[in-house]
Write a protein that holds these residues in place. Structure first.
Motif, PDB file in Angstrom:
ATOM      1  N   GLY A  75       0.803  -1.214   0.000  1.00  0.00           N
ATOM      2  CA  GLY A  75       0.000   0.000   0.000  1.00  0.00           C
ATOM      3  C   GLY A  75       0.835   1.262   0.000  1.00  0.00           C
ATOM      4  O   GLY A  75       0.314   2.365   0.096  1.00  0.00           O
ATOM      5  N   ASP A  76       2.167   1.125  -0.129  1.00  0.00           N
ATOM      6  CA  ASP A  76       3.022   2.311  -0.147  1.00  0.00           C
ATOM      7  C   ASP A  76       3.410   2.600  -1.590  1.00  0.00           C
ATOM      8  O   ASP A  76       4.172   1.869  -2.202  1.00  0.00           O
ATOM      9  CB  ASP A  76       4.273   2.070   0.700  1.00  0.00           C
ATOM     10  CG  ASP A  76       5.276   3.198   0.547  1.00  0.00           C
ATOM     11  OD1 ASP A  76       6.470   2.989   0.852  1.00  0.00           O
ATOM     12  OD2 ASP A  76       4.877   4.307   0.120  1.00  0.00           O
ATOM     13  N   PHE A  77       2.860   3.694  -2.129  1.00  0.00           N
ATOM     14  CA  PHE A  77       3.128   3.989  -3.517  1.00  0.00           C
ATOM     15  C   PHE A  77       4.332   4.900  -3.702  1.00  0.00           C
ATOM     16  O   PHE A  77       4.585   5.389  -4.779  1.00  0.00           O
ATOM     17  CB  PHE A  77       1.889   4.629  -4.163  1.00  0.00           C
ATOM     18  CG  PHE A  77       0.741   3.670  -4.269  1.00  0.00           C
ATOM     19  CD1 PHE A  77      -0.190   3.565  -3.249  1.00  0.00           C
ATOM     20  CD2 PHE A  77       0.605   2.857  -5.374  1.00  0.00           C
ATOM     21  CE1 PHE A  77      -1.247   2.672  -3.339  1.00  0.00           C
ATOM     22  CE2 PHE A  77      -0.455   1.964  -5.473  1.00  0.00           C
ATOM     23  CZ  PHE A  77      -1.371   1.870  -4.444  1.00  0.00           C
ATOM     24  N   GLY A  78       5.061   5.154  -2.646  1.00  0.00           N
ATOM     25  CA  GLY A  78       6.267   5.946  -2.785  1.00  0.00           C
ATOM     26  C   GLY A  78       5.999   7.430  -2.657  1.00  0.00           C
ATOM     27  O   GLY A  78       4.867   7.874  -2.492  1.00  0.00           O
ATOM     28  N   THR A  79       7.059   8.205  -2.740  1.00  0.00           N
ATOM     29  CA  THR A  79       6.940   9.661  -2.684  1.00  0.00           C
ATOM     30  C   THR A  79       7.485  10.263  -3.963  1.00  0.00           C
ATOM     31  O   THR A  79       8.441   9.758  -4.533  1.00  0.00           O
ATOM     32  CB  THR A  79       7.748  10.256  -1.511  1.00  0.00           C
ATOM     33  OG1 THR A  79       8.859   9.422  -1.268  1.00  0.00           O
ATOM     34  CG2 THR A  79       6.918  10.412  -0.280  1.00  0.00           C
ATOM     35  N   SER A  80       6.867  11.316  -4.389  1.00  0.00           N
ATOM     36  CA  SER A  80       7.303  11.994  -5.610  1.00  0.00           C
ATOM     37  C   SER A  80       8.722  12.499  -5.433  1.00  0.00           C
ATOM     38  O   SER A  80       9.051  13.138  -4.450  1.00  0.00           O
ATOM     39  CB  SER A  80       6.357  13.156  -5.900  1.00  0.00           C
ATOM     40  OG  SER A  80       7.011  14.136  -6.658  1.00  0.00           O
ATOM     41  N   GLN A  81       9.566  12.219  -6.401  1.00  0.00           N
ATOM     42  CA  GLN A  81      10.967  12.593  -6.262  1.00  0.00           C
ATOM     43  C   GLN A  81      11.176  14.092  -6.385  1.00  0.00           C
ATOM     44  O   GLN A  81      12.172  14.628  -5.944  1.00  0.00           O
ATOM     45  CB  GLN A  81      11.798  11.893  -7.340  1.00  0.00           C
ATOM     46  CG  GLN A  81      11.964  10.429  -7.079  1.00  0.00           C
ATOM     47  CD  GLN A  81      12.531   9.715  -8.288  1.00  0.00           C
ATOM     48  OE1 GLN A  81      12.192  10.027  -9.405  1.00  0.00           O
ATOM     49  NE2 GLN A  81      13.392   8.764  -8.051  1.00  0.00           N
TER      50      GLN A  81
END
Lengths: 315, 274, 512
Positions: A75-81
């Motif tokens: 469920g962790d889609f990451g963070t925008s770089q």
């Protein structure tokens, strides 16, 4: 029946996996360095190396892929770089604009195309039918942004009845949010409507040629009555298929209209993400779209088999 | 259909003519001659924001329009027809693969594909049209499969197979000729859509790049100068509309002309880019 | 038919909703009142931390409105006191002593010299994360010392003319000493989502992709701002921007990217078109180290082939000034010298030079063009002008990341059309590794000398020498500097007329 369902599900999962791999590969191939874009022209090599390390860009490709997939499954889609915001938050914000817009656009196109298409189909060889057909041809040839500009000039600038663009969040003011999507939806709907009219017309024409319609007419029904009783349901199937396609393609395809109305939608965000080389955001957005498409196809497929026993038999 | 033929013919003729002669150079910038009205100073349809002759740009743009259509349809048909034929001939897992793949491609926004391609391979006409062509491929594949299935069910095909005809033989001798009429119709529709797609992509800056004249780009640039000259938007817009109309009419006419009984349900034909 | 009736009903409902109310819902409820301003901006920042953003997008919105520095540059480019109400410079030019105002940050903490030391030390330190994109601004600094709560001393390695000017830029804003890294990836400070400064406005909310909202700081140390609320709306499409202004959704078009559309506003009494000083250097940058442009004759030929007026009229509709070297006639570059006479258009001369250089049969030059109007349109005009002297332009339309990669880093280009917006960046001509590949030790020496020269007249003369030298070396072909252009509602006052400093300062603006 259950077996086919399971097979279909299996195929769905395989497709999702294959799509994710393909998307990952495509994103890796994008030329340009995200760290360079963030730090700009005055960046020192040390700062660049540091940022690349923090972005995880110095890890080998397969590791990054697994990290990404692992994250998604949790469920962790990451963070925008580029902006540091969580991707899930960004996506849900943009979806709250693009999904209603796509739905409203399709709704407008249905409102236009169903009545017009049915008339054109029933009056196949008559003047009214040909005229509507010609009109729809004209509608297809008009790009959506032309329609948009026209609508803005009339409704936003001259009449000041609707905004020329921008979006107010649903949570802030639902009526204002709806109004800010109205002109964009009409711009999209006009063009889609013209296309859909042709589909509806040809679906009606095809149905009218079917044997059961001939039988009904032989029994003394008019074209309209025959259609009402038997035809519409059958004509609806291909039209609904196309509607589904239009809906999913509008999620990103509305980017042109989003630009004209400066709406913070999915298409515009994707375009900016590609321009900024925000790899994480690009991956997540494209994956989301593909996933939606695959799941929708799966559901439609299943519902076909449930609804139409003939398809079940030939499966 | 005559109307369609006439319009398409006009486009082709203009494009061919432009190789030999144009009133003025379509790329020569003459700033003092900006926004000249039609018929003045030798600019038959007027001049644009850089003083370039609109008519010459339209003529050379016709070349681009045809190129756009040919590439997109060429790829779509070139890939889609064999794939569809494969699906119809082999059935089973090959068919499954082709159909699933085309399902995904069909619903995958063509615009998205074009954007990604442009980012990876640099924006340009070729890149954009390859993307559009790929996006149209499943339409052709489905069409050929659908029509192919019908053909395969015919007795003479069964006979041919019993007598040991190879699959490729069946493909070329029986499947393709019977599918050809539907293919031609679909090709004209796809051509029209490709032209519109290029216009939309030009709006995003991903279509034909300057200084190559392109109707789509002319239309987009004209938007910025509406207050100076509304006519600038009229000419390319009209050209696009007429050629799209022409191809659609041609397609309609061809469909009515050719044997309607062998048509698969017309409603399977996909269209629409937005 | 049921379907038709349903359709009619839905249309009726839609019509009612559409016509409900005549006020414009695109703006917030208070937009019709005179205490809120809505400003249309083209580029949205990617973070709220002004010390972490490379482009001017954040400085545009927040420098001088939310963040402040020891000094600021006013709209025409002059250095003006801000958080430092006065300062002295030691006779050897190496020590600045700044006397600070009494102020407090938006979070309530007091502004003191410790905050200045913290901000500058952080900016200077190469180990800082995230790195300050303009770390080179502090290159002349030796140390920053706190004298007392309202006095801070900055010691330079030697006098630097550029130092004070750079301290007026966005990345030199003073941030609270409590600024820390937030737990994000990639790392960012807490300012990235919640900016804190000392300015006349404080942060309210950031609706990514749409708008940024600021509210008045009631405890501001200086003159209270007349406006109560500021909203920046991000609209990248120039048509959409103009439509928004015409429809009343915004009050200001802050940076006119399409001067061709000014026509609809010039004769309209509801709007005022503001034209100010020129800023930025639009030029044809050339690769001095590789390819045919390595030869000075080729570069000179290109300079002679260009007619600046065509660019000024064709792209900016006349709203620009021609420039002949790397300097602009505004207050930020007092050393400006008019070098436009150096290469007056002379196609015959250009052809002659090319023949001398061995290109009598013409040559092809690859030109990278980013997706800005001046570059793309400029490319078309340049192609036509160069074609007249036998040079074929091969345009490569690239997005900015690709331009950074190919042109800027790898120097893989012949020509490129670019706008250098940063003022006082003539120092780049002393760096042979800069993407132009210009290596002239004399010029490099002059640049160092000029920056260290305390006497204004002598300094300007040194810079003038540099300008003359780079022009005669035809390092680049400078074309024009666009005038600051904005369109505002006619009842708006004290909006910055010029935009030499990128900041859209709204602390004095008001509606009548």
């Amino acid at each position: 029946m259950a077996l086919t369902l399971l097979t279909r599900l299996g195929i769905l999962l395989l497709s999702l996996a294959a799509a994710s791999l393909l998307i990952f590969l495509v994103v890796q191939v994008l030329p340009g360095d995200p760290a360079q874009v963030v730090l700009g022209v005055n960046a020192t090599p040390e700062a660049l190396a540091q940022l690349r390390h923090q972005m995880g860009l110095d890890l080998p490709g397969w590791q990054r892929y697994l990290l990404w997939i692992g994250g998604v499954l949790h469920g962790d889609f990451g963070t925008s770089q580029v902006s540091g915001a969580p991707v899930a938050e960004l996506l849900s914000q943009k979806l709250s604009v693009s999904v209603p817009l796509a739905l409203m656009g399709v709704a407008v196109s249905v409102l236009i195309s169903v009545p017009l298409g049915v008339i054109a189909g029933v009056r196949y060889r008559h003047l009214s039918g040909t005229m509507i057909s010609a009109l729809s041809l004209g509608g297809i040839a008009i790009p959506a942004f032309w329609a948009a500009l026209l609508l803005i000039t009339v409704f936003a600038i001259r009449l000041r009845a609707l905004p020329a663009g921008g979006f107010v969040a649903w949570s802030d003011d639902p009526v204002a949010a709806f109004r800010s999507l109205l002109l964009p939806a009409i711009s999209l709907g006009l063009v889609q409507g013209a296309i859909l009219t042709r589909y509806v017309r040809s679906a009606i024409v095809d149905v009218l040629r079917e044997d059961y319609i001939r039988t009904a007419r032989a029994k003394g029904l008019t074209r309209w009555q025959a259609l009402r009783r038997h035809g519409f349901r059958n004509a609806a199937i291909p039209v609904v298929t196309v509607l589904g396609l239009q809906l999913t393609s509008l999620l990103v395809g509305a980017v042109v209209v989003e630009n004209v109305f400066y709406l913070p939608g999915l298409g515009r965000m994707l375009l900016q993400a590609i321009g900024n080389r925000d790899l994480v955001l690009i991956q997540a957005t494209v994956m989301l779209l593909t996933g939606v498409v695959l799941v929708v196809n799966f559901l439609v497929d299943v519902s076909y088999r449930l609804l139409d026993p003939r398809i079940r038999a030939t499966a | 259909m005559i109307a369609g033929l006439a319009l398409v013919g006009l486009v082709i003729a203009t494009a061919v003519l432009s190789f030999a002669w144009t009133p003025k150079s379509p790329t020569h910038v003459v700033i003092p001659d900006r926004f000249v009205g039609p018929g003045q100073r030798g600019y038959l349809l007027g001049s644009d924001q850089f003083g370039r002759d609109v008519l010459s740009m339209l003529m050379v743009g016709a070349r681009n329009t045809l190129f756009v259509g040919i590439v997109a349809v060429g790829i779509a048909a070139g890939l889609g027809v064999p794939l569809g034929g494969l699906a119809a001939l082999r059935r089973g897992s090959a068919e499954e693969l082709v159909m699933r793949g085309s399902d995904v491609m069909l619903a995958f926004p063509a615009l998205l594909l074009a954007i990604l391609f442009a980012a990876v391979f640099r924006p340009g006409t070729l890149t954009a049209m390859v993307a559009i062509g790929l996006a149209f491929t499943p339409v052709f594949a489905r069409l050929v499969r659908g029509a192919g299935l019908q053909v395969m069910a015919q007795d003479y095909v069964t006979a041919a197979r019993t007598f040991g005809s190879s699959p490729s033989g069946i493909f070329w001798r029986h499947l393709l000729p019977n599918v050809a009429n539907v293919l031609i119709v679909q090709a004209t529709v796809a051509f029209a859509l490709a032209i519109l797609a290029e216009a939309a992509l030009s709006y995003l800056g991903l279509g034909t790049q300057p200084p190559t004249p392109s109707w789509g780009r002319m239309l987009n640039e004209a938007q910025n100068y509406l207050s100076r000259s509304a006519l600038l938007a009229l000419w390319p817009g009209l050209s696009i509309a007429l050629s799209v109309l022409g191809f659609n009419l041609l397609g309609d006419g061809l469909r009515d002309l050719l044997d309607p009984k062998l048509q698969p349900r017309e409603s399977q034909i996909r269209g629409g880019l937005n | 038919m049921r379907l038709m009736r349903l359709a009619a009903a839905i249309s009726a409902v839609l019509a009612v909703i559409a016509c409900s109310g005549t006020s414009n819902p695109g703006s917030t409820p208070q937009a019709s009142s005179r205490s809120t301003i809505v400003v249309g901006v083209t580029q949205e920042p990617t973070t709220m931390d002004v010390t972490a953003q490379a482009t001017a997008a954040i400085a545009e919105d927040l420098r001088d409105n939310l963040y402040e520095g020891l000094v600021r540059t006013d709209p025409t480019g002059k250095i003006v006191p801000q958080l430092a109400r006065s300062w002295e410079l030691s006779p050897d030019g190496k020590v600045y002593t700044f006397h600070l105002v009494t102020a407090s940050f938006h979070d309530g903490s007091a502004f003191t010299a410790d905050d200045v030391k913290f901000s500058y030390d952080r900016a200077m330190d190469p180990k800082t994360v995230p790195a300050n994109p303009h770390i080179d601004y502090w290159a002349p600094v030796q140390s920053v010392d706190v004298v007392d709560t309202h006095t801070v001393k900055v010691t330079l390695k030697q006098f630097s003319d550029g130092f004070l000017f750079h301290m007026g830029q966005g990345s030199a804003a003073i941030i609270p000493k409590g600024t820390h890294l937030a737990a994000t990836s990639p790392p960012a400070t807490n300012l990235a989502t919640n900016p804190v400064g000392t300015g006349p406005f404080k942060f309210e909310s950031w609706n990514r992709g749409a708008s940024l909202t600021l509210v008045r700081n009631e405890r501001y140390w200086g003159t209270r701002a007349p406006l109560q609320k500021v909203i920046f709306k991000y609209i990248s499409d120039p048509n959409a921007m103009n439509n928004a202004l015409l429809a009343g959704d915004i009050d200001v078009v802050s940076g006119v990217t399409g001067p061709e559309q000014l026509g609809s506003f010039l004769n309209n009494t509801s709007f005022k078109v503001l034209e100010g000083k020129p800023t930025g250097k639009i030029m044809v940058a050339m690769n001095n180290a590789a390819g045919p442009t390595r030869d000075i004759r080729v570069r000179q030929a290109i300079s002679y082939a260009i007619d600046r007026k065509a660019f000024i009229d064709g792209i900016q509709q006349g709203h620009a000034v021609p420039i002949g070297s790397h300097a602009v006639p505004n207050d930020s570059e007092p050393y400006y010298v008019d070098m436009t006479g150096a290469y007056k258009q002379d196609k015959g001369r250009a052809r002659l030079l090319l023949t001398e250089a061995g290109y009598a049969n013409g040559l092809t030059l690859r030109t990278s063009l980013i997706p800005f109007a001046y570059a793309r349109r400029g490319g078309e005009i340049l192609a036509s002008q160069l074609a007249d002297v036998g040079i074929r332009l091969q345009p490569e339309n690239v997005e900015f990341p690709l331009w950074l990669d190919q042109t800027f880093i790898k120097h893989n280009y012949d020509l490129t059309i670019i706008n250098h917006v940063e003022p006082r960046d003539i120092g780049n001509y002393g760096n042979p590794k800069y993407y132009w590949g210009y290596d002239n030790p004399q010029v490099a020496q002059l640049i160092k000398q000029a920056d260290a020269e305390q006497d204004q007249t002598k300094r300007n003369e040194l810079y003038a020498q540099i300008e003359r030298q780079i022009t005669s070396d035809a390092v680049n072909a400078w074309i024009m500097s666009p005038n600051s252009l904005a369109v505002i509602k006619s009842n708006l006052h004290s909006y910055p007329q010029s935009r030499v400093a990128p900041s859209i300062y709204l602390g004095a603006a008001y509606f009548s």
